[in-house]
Design an enzyme around this catalytic site. Structure first.
Site, PDB file in Angstrom:
ATOM      1  N   CYS A   1      33.793  30.302 -55.338  1.00  0.00           N
ATOM      2  CA  CYS A   1      33.810  29.182 -54.395  1.00  0.00           C
ATOM      3  C   CYS A   1      34.798  28.087 -54.789  1.00  0.00           C
ATOM      4  O   CYS A   1      35.414  27.459 -53.930  1.00  0.00           O
ATOM      5  CB  CYS A   1      32.411  28.607 -54.212  1.00  0.00           C
ATOM      6  SG  CYS A   1      31.650  27.925 -55.692  1.00  0.00           S
TER       7      CYS A   1
ATOM      8  N   HIS B   1      28.236  24.173 -55.236  1.00  0.00           N
ATOM      9  CA  HIS B   1      29.082  24.628 -54.137  1.00  0.00           C
ATOM     10  C   HIS B   1      30.260  23.671 -53.954  1.00  0.00           C
ATOM     11  O   HIS B   1      30.145  22.471 -54.200  1.00  0.00           O
ATOM     12  CB  HIS B   1      28.243  24.707 -52.859  1.00  0.00           C
ATOM     13  CG  HIS B   1      28.968  25.272 -51.691  1.00  0.00           C
ATOM     14  ND1 HIS B   1      29.670  26.460 -51.745  1.00  0.00           N
ATOM     15  CD2 HIS B   1      29.117  24.808 -50.412  1.00  0.00           C
ATOM     16  CE1 HIS B   1      30.197  26.706 -50.553  1.00  0.00           C
ATOM     17  NE2 HIS B   1      29.885  25.724 -49.740  1.00  0.00           N
TER      18      HIS B   1
END
Length: 343
Positions: free
Chosen positions: A83, A157
């Site tokens: 990510c 994230h």
């Protein structure tokens, strides 16, 4: 989302991200951590290509409308550990006027018409991207089995904020597509994005302080060198004007130039001194940038190095000389003293 499939986790650090970008083949780009959302901080780093926001992920309902702009590069996140790299790519592959390098340019062209999920799969299958990402793996001599009852670690994230074709977008690989945050110009897009970032920060800061914000910018040394060239030209023009006044070939009347530039010797000398100070300041900033890049390089080497064998050999050497047990006992005594002090 797929398993990590051989992708390591990498530290959210500007030095790591800057080296990663360079190793992918992109030229003259670096990453800086932002500690404030003040416009003065943005002005110092301009031009800013995009922002990357890291936070602890929690599932949430989303009722915003997905943008239908097919020109924007948007990929779904397929590999969890990728990510950070994907957030960086979301900025780079939507930026104009930067040198992506041959391989990344070919990748962008190849996946251009792919749907978001296939773009994510393509990122996961790219040897260039995967090898570069995994070059930041920290070697660990210990292998831990995955126990079924083991508590899962927090999931963090990354999302990106970028300007694209006159609008500001939020790119989150876990969503179905990009979110348009509003209209913008190249000069004010950060002002449009800031309230959305502040809202997220306020939300997470209530019970979570582990988030950070980084800016993807043009290489500061290159930007400062360009600034110096502009200042040198300005200084040269002022010196020519001063020389003309000293030789009597130039007028000494501000009205002749409409007051646009200094036309008296005093004003010209003052402006030349100001420009000289600006040049000196820019050169000092370049020296600081060079020192920062050296520190980043050293830190990245340490991150990748496995110090465990060295530590084990030191412990072994202490044990062979009968120095290990006294040190262990000393440490126990110190811990005991601290515990007694806190009672």
């Amino acid at each position: 989302m797929s398993e990590n499939e051989g992708w390591c986790t990498i530290e959210s650090d500007p030095g790591v991200f800057t080296e990663l970008i360079t190793k992918i083949g992109v030229k003259d780009i670096q990453v800086e951590e932002l500690y404030t959302l003040d416009s003065s901080e943005y002005d110092r780093l301009k031009p800013v290509l995009g922002l990357i926001f890291l936070f602890k992920w929690e599932k949430e309902e989303e009722n915003r409308t997905i943008s239908d702009n097919e020109n924007i590069f948007f990929a779904n996140q397929v590999i969890q550990n990728a990510c950070a790299t994907q957030a960086i790519l979301s900025v780079l592959l939507n930026s104009e006027g930067i040198e992506l390098g041959e391989e990344l340019s070919n990748f962008k062209s190849f996946v251009g018409d792919f749907p978001p999920m296939m773009k994510g799969e393509a990122i996961g299958n790219s040897e260039l991207i995967k090898e570069t990402h995994n070059s930041f793996t920290v070697q660990d001599p210990f292998i831990f089995s995955k126990k079924k009852n083991r508590k899962p670690s927090d999931a963090f994230h990354f999302i990106s904020f970028i300007p694209f074709q006159g609008k500001v977008y939020e790119l989150d690989g876990l969503k179905k597509g990009p979110y348009c945050l509003g209209d913008c110009t190249p000069d004010n897009w950060l002002e449009i994005a800031t309230p959305f970032i502040q809202k997220r920060m306020e939300k997470y800061s209530q019970g979570e302080i582990r988030f950070n914000l980084m800016a993807v910018i043009k290489n500061r040394q290159t930007t400062l060198q360009e600034k110096i060239l502009t200042l040198e030209k300005k200084k040269n023009d002022l010196e020519i004007k001063l020389s003309e006044l000293n030789s009597g070939s130039g007028g000494d009347n501000k009205e002749e130039s409409g007051g646009a530039t200094p036309t008296t010797k005093e004003d010209l000398n003052f402006m030349i001194n100001v420009v000289n100070n600006d040049i000196e300041e820019a050169n000092n900033e370049i020296l600081m940038e060079q020192e920062k890049f050296r520190n980043w390089k050293d830190e990245n080497i340490r991150r990748k190095h496995n110090f465990t064998p060295l530590i084990l050999n030191l412990i072994k050497g202490l044990a062979e000389k009968d120095n290990l047990q006294p040190l262990i006992q000393k440490a126990k005594d110190q811990i005991s003293q601290k515990q007694q002090q806190h009672k």
